[in-house]
Design an enzyme around this catalytic site. Structure first.
Site, short mmCIF file in Angstrom:
data_model
loop_
_atom_site.label_atom_id
_atom_site.label_comp_id
_atom_site.label_asym_id
_atom_site.label_seq_id
_atom_site.Cartn_x
_atom_site.Cartn_y
_atom_site.Cartn_z
CG ASP A 1 -2.30 0.80 0.70
OD1 ASP A 1 -2.27 1.66 -0.26
OD2 ASP A 1 -3.38 1.00 1.47
C1 BGC Z 1 -5.47 3.21 0.01
C2 BGC Z 1 -5.25 1.75 -1.06
C3 BGC Z 1 -5.35 3.02 -2.02
C4 BGC Z 1 -3.78 3.41 -2.26
C5 BGC Z 1 -3.53 4.41 -4.22
C6 BGC Z 1 -3.94 3.94 0.40
O1 BGC Z 1 -3.50 4.94 0.58
O2 BGC Z 1 -4.96 2.94 1.54
O3 BGC Z 1 -6.82 1.54 -0.89
O4 BGC Z 1 -5.10 1.81 -3.32
O5 BGC Z 1 -3.39 4.44 -1.93
O6 BGC Z 1 -4.36 5.14 -3.56
#
Ligand code: BGC
Length: 777
Positions: free
Chosen positions: A301
């Protein structure tokens, strides 16, 4: 390399042997073979071998590096030199770039300027639509309709891929048992069985029949794992889950998505039993790759690799990179720590070179599977025409209609408040969500635009004429003035009936980093509601929210209430059709709706305690039982609940066996063929007693007693949407195979055990006539 080639050949042999050796292979081996076969091919593995031979260590590391090159969705990296890095082969994937022209421009750099011409992979959070916004996932899930979810994600894939995006960070398959958690809006709620069915539907919709079709995009189930169990419902918070609970409740939707062929997976932010999920070899290596045979990319993530430092398991960037990588995270989203340290770690011997090759292989494998090497560019001339096609918008309206959950529909003057009579005029429309085209799209709106959305006010005016709609905002979502409120009360007084559109701000209060400690109506909306109710007009309350809200007063005093969630671009038309009865509500709750925040976490598939309150006994008469002294244990509305304008009755329950044997069930679990035989058929006749067609979601639940590990008071093991004409009866049958009776036992094995079984076919998780059977040795 050799190992993988050997494994691929082995899998081919396994698959070839299937028809002749059906009973000789274990279910697990079959599953691993099938998963692997989904996006590997002998020819691409060969091409990958060739590329790996040519790549420098820096180029290999480059494939494992990913940045956000558009609107950031987390903290920045400070880097902007992407063009230069791409030319040097130092980036494998970009995200948050959303237009075909820009995507092609970056792709040209990668394919034409970089030494080995390896295309970039472009990702985005396409969560509930790209340009055509569907209801937020919690709403979509409330349809209990995997076909609908598949169709909606197909539309999302077609639109996103037309802009050059070939990878979505979706579905979020985190089990969520706590409505305080803002991200509950992004998932399918609290149940692993329903969650698994919907996880598969998302993957099928995104990835289509073939991943290399130009309109297919790779799915990325997230956030692996346990993210939804953040302590206190506070986003990013630590998580403690026993191995049993992890395997039985939190892992199944991930396993289902992987089994359906999801090409990538995202590791979560949270720590799990003290070990951050993005550096957790138990979940990433042992379970995901070892037990499930996952061959695709594990992406961290956003900055989750760097976050190993504040988590406290790495004191510097190099250690963070090493720990995440060795635990099984292939790609570093945004942290830049693989870019900065991985090559050095290989040279110092702290990270083995073959491990890097394997991670690169997984990235290249997905790029080959998507056909990016053959077709790296997107056709810019087709981009605009792919968006908001009439059939996509029509589907968005159907999806919204199916997502609404009718929570209450009392009678006033002898007839239910809803549906409104078709000649209703003179309606007051009150509330901050009645005419707010931005918020109705929900959080993570991708390219959804407020100007594409039709609000309730616009749709109602279209239906009954603007002069018949007495609109008054009444209050802001947060804030508002006495004058605004007085105007709303006046407009209610002048009208025959009132529609109120109240709820949350989608961006501020739902989704990531939007956990709430209070779950009432924000701002002055409760005050507004009470003032309008005091006019004694018939009132319909529409709750726009990303989660259930605790509104005991409303449920007591407002005769008709619909959970509308955030319905997407077709919010207005879908709501108006529902209010007037052109659409008959069929949504069912996928989360237990709390009475008070203090009940959270709240979920139907809980264990019994040793001191459960007695059935039918006034709880206030009972001491020394598991209950609150100041609140009921039961939810406001149970999981699976939802009303309709029709009413359904359940009759003739029947079950074709009253005994099963654990030995047979366990043998059947080993082989797909026997599994078909060792099953139970259970059915009931469902009748639509109403005078309009309606859809009932018939649910089947089980409880097992006397097992080595305590099992939940109910577990969903089947559901079917059935549409019935007025007074029509249909027999609804469920075939329960060995998986329905097996569970993760005290040896951490998925198996059946002797048990007493209670079975219900019912309209929600709190009702139904129990049937009993036994699992013998
Ligand atoms: C979130 C994810 C997301 C990623 C990319 C993160 O802050 O937890 O769910 O896919 O950002 O935008």
């Amino acid at each position: 390399m050799k190992l993988v080639r050997r494994a691929t050949v082995g899998i081919l042999i396994l698959l070839l042997c299937l028809p002749v050796l059906p009973t000789a292979l274990s279910d697990a081996a079959l599953q691993r073979a099938a998963v692997t076969a989904k996006f590997t091919s002998a020819s691409s593995e060969k091409k990958i071998d060739e590329l790996l031979r040519k790549m420098t260590l820096e180029e290999k590391v480059g494939q494992l590096v990913q940045y956000s090159a558009g609107q950031p969705t987390g903290p920045g990296t400070g880097r902007t030199d992407y063009n230069d890095m791409i030319g040097k082969g130092e980036i494998g994937a970009l995200f948050n770039v959303t237009a075909a022209r820009e995507i092609n421009a970056y792709q040209h750099l990668a394919v034409e300027r970089s030494r080995l011409h390896i295309p970039l992979l472009f990702g985005l959070d396409v969560i509930h639509g790209f340009r055509t916004e569907f209801p937020v996932p919690l709403g979509l899930a409330s349809s209990w309709d995997p076909d609908l979810v598949e169709k909606a994600s197909r539309v999302a894939a077609q639109e996103a891929s037309a802009s050059g995006i070939r990878w979505t960070f979706s579905p979020m398959v985190d089990i969520a048992r706590d409505a305080r958690w803002g991200r509950i809006t992004e998932g399918a709620g609290e149940d692993p069985f329903l969650g698994s069915k919907l996880a598969r539907a998302y993957v099928r919709g995104y990835q289509g029949k073939r991943l290399d079709a130009p309109d297919s995009i790779a799915a990325c189930p997230k956030h692996y794992v346990g993210y939804g169990a953040a302590e206190g419902g506070r986003d990013y918070n630590s998580v403690e889950i026993s191995e049993h609970t992890l395997r039985q409740y939190y892992l199944p939707p991930f396993h289902a998505a992987i089994d359906e062929g999801a090409a990538t997976l995202m590791s979560a932010f949270n720590s799990l039993n003290g070990v951050p999920s993005s550096a957790n070899p138990f979940t990433l290596k042992q379970i995901l790759r070892g037990e499930w045979g996952f061959q695709g990319i594990v992406d961290s993530d956003y900055t989750a690799v760097a976050e190993l430092m504040p988590h406290g398991i790495a004191n510097d960037g190099a250690t963070a990179a090493r720990r995440a990588f060795l635990a099984g995270v292939d790609m570093d989203m945004v942290s830049s720590l693989y870019h900065d340290h991985l090559a050095k770690l290989v040279r110092s011997g702290e990270v083995p070179q073959p491990a890097v090759d394997e991670a690169v292989r997984r990235v290249l494998r997905v790029k080959f599977a998507l056909g990016l090497f053959e077709h790296p560019y997107v056709d810019e001339t087709k981009e605009a025409g792919a968006m908001l096609r009439p059939e996509s918008v029509a589907l968005a309206r159907t999806a919204a209609e199916e997502s609404f959950v009718l929570l209450k529909n009392d009678s006033m003057s002898g007839k239910p408040v809803l549906p409104l009579s078709s000649d209703a005029k003179n309606l007051a429309l009150i509330g901050p969500l009645a005419d707010d085209p931005g918020n109705i799209l929900g959080s993570w709106g991708a390219l959804g635009r407020p100007q594409d959305a039709v609000t309730l006010r616009a749709a109602l005016a279209e239906r009954i004429g603007a002069q018949s709609v007495h609109y008054a905002k009444g209050a802001e979502i947060i804030g508002g003035s006495d004058d605004e409120m007085a105007e709303a009360v006046r407009s209610a007084e002048q009208s025959d009936a009132v529609i109120m559109a109240l709820g949350e701000n989608a961006g501020l209060m739902t989704g990531e980093a939007s956990s709430r400690a209070f779950l009432g109506l924000p701002g002055r909306q409760q005050e507004l509601l009470e003032k309008v109710v005091a006019t004694r007009k018939p009132i319909v309350l529409l709750i726009f929210s990303g989660r259930p809200l605790t509104l005991p007063w409303a449920f007591e005093h407002v005769p008709a209430v619909i959970a509308a969630w955030f319905p997407g671009v077709q919010a207005g038309p879908a709501l108006v059709r529902t209010l007037f009865g052109d659409a008959n509500p069929s949504g069912r709750l996928v989360v237990s709706w709390p009475r008070s925040v203090g009940q959270e976490p709240l979920y139907y598939n809980a264990l019994s305690t040793g001191r459960p309150p007695g059935d039918g006994v006034d709880p206030n008469e009972q001491k020394y039982v598991s209950r609150y002294i100041d609140e009921q244990n039961s939810p406001q509305f149970p999981f699976g609940y939802g009303l309709s304008y029709s009413s359904f009755s359940y009759g003739n329950p029947s079950i074709d066996k009253t005994q099963l044997s654990a030995k047979n069930l366990n043998e059947a679990l080993q082989t797909k063929v026997l599994a078909q035989k060792e099953s139970l058929n259970v059915s009931a006749d469902i009748t639509n007693k109403g005078n309009r067609a309606g859809t009932e979601t018939v649910q089947c639940y089980l409880r097992l007693r006397g097992t080595s590990v305590a099992q939940p008071v109910r577990a969903l093991s089947g559901f079917q949407r059935v549409t019935l004409a007025p007074r029509e009866t249909k027999k609804v049958s469920f075939r329960l195979g060995p998986e329905a009776f097996a569970f993760w036992n005290d040896q951490q094995k998925f198996a059946a055990e002797p048990a007493k079984v209670t079975l219900w076919i019912s309209a929600d998780s709190s009702q139904g006539t129990p049937a009993m059977l036994e699992i013998t040795k």
